[in-house]
Write an enzyme that holds these catalytic residues in place. Structure first.
Site: not given
Ligand code: AMP
Length: 119
Positions: A98-99, A105-107, A35
């Site tokens: 909060g997406q 995507h899985l965090h 991330d």
């Molecule tokens: P969400 O808020 O659950 O949709 O998570 C999206 C995640 O994507 C966030 O933690 C961002 O920091 C991450 N993110 C956005 N753009 C990028 C990127 N280009 N490379 C890596 N992570 C990213």
């Protein structure tokens, strides 16, 4: 079935290699990368290469793909050495979830004690 794809999606563009990412794992149907704004010492995102907007958009035939994401997360956690200390898998869905990126995507968060409940 045709490959699901979105020209403008930032995670599709990472999966296609059009924009750089710190890739930690790649398999036929998924990719994992760090991330860009880590919320823990280890913060990895696992995505299907195909454009699936969120868990809510998975179809029944996606069951294997969904399982592959979980198994890959397990393997990455083992490789990071956090299986015993523990880690969290999170997937945010829609506005209340909060997406912020509309590609499933899985965090994988690890490396510190994570509080619960989430905010
Ligand atoms: P969400 O808020 O659950 O949709 O998570 C999206 C995640 O994507 C966030 O933690 C961002 O920091 C991450 N993110 C956005 N753009 C990028 C990127 N280009 N490379 C890596 N992570 C990213």
């Amino acid at each position: 079935m045709a490959m699901r794809d979105s020209a403008s999606c930032i995670f599709c563009r990472i999966a296609r290699g059009e924009i750089p990412a710190d890739i930690v794992h790649e398999a036929e149907r998924l990719i994992a990368f760090r991330d860009v704004s880590p919320q823990a010492p280890e913060h990895i995102l696992l995505i299907p290469k195909e454009h699936v907007p969120s868990v809510d958009h998975l179809t029944d035939p996606d069951a294997v793909l969904a399982g592959e994401l979980l198994i890959a997360a397990r393997d990455i956690a083992r490789r990071l050495g956090v299986s015993d200390s523990g880690y969290r898998l999170v997937t945010n869905i829609g506005p209340d979830g909060g997406q912020s990126v509309g590609h499933l995507h899985l965090h994988l968060l690890a490396g510190r004690s994570l509080s619960w409940p989430p905010g």
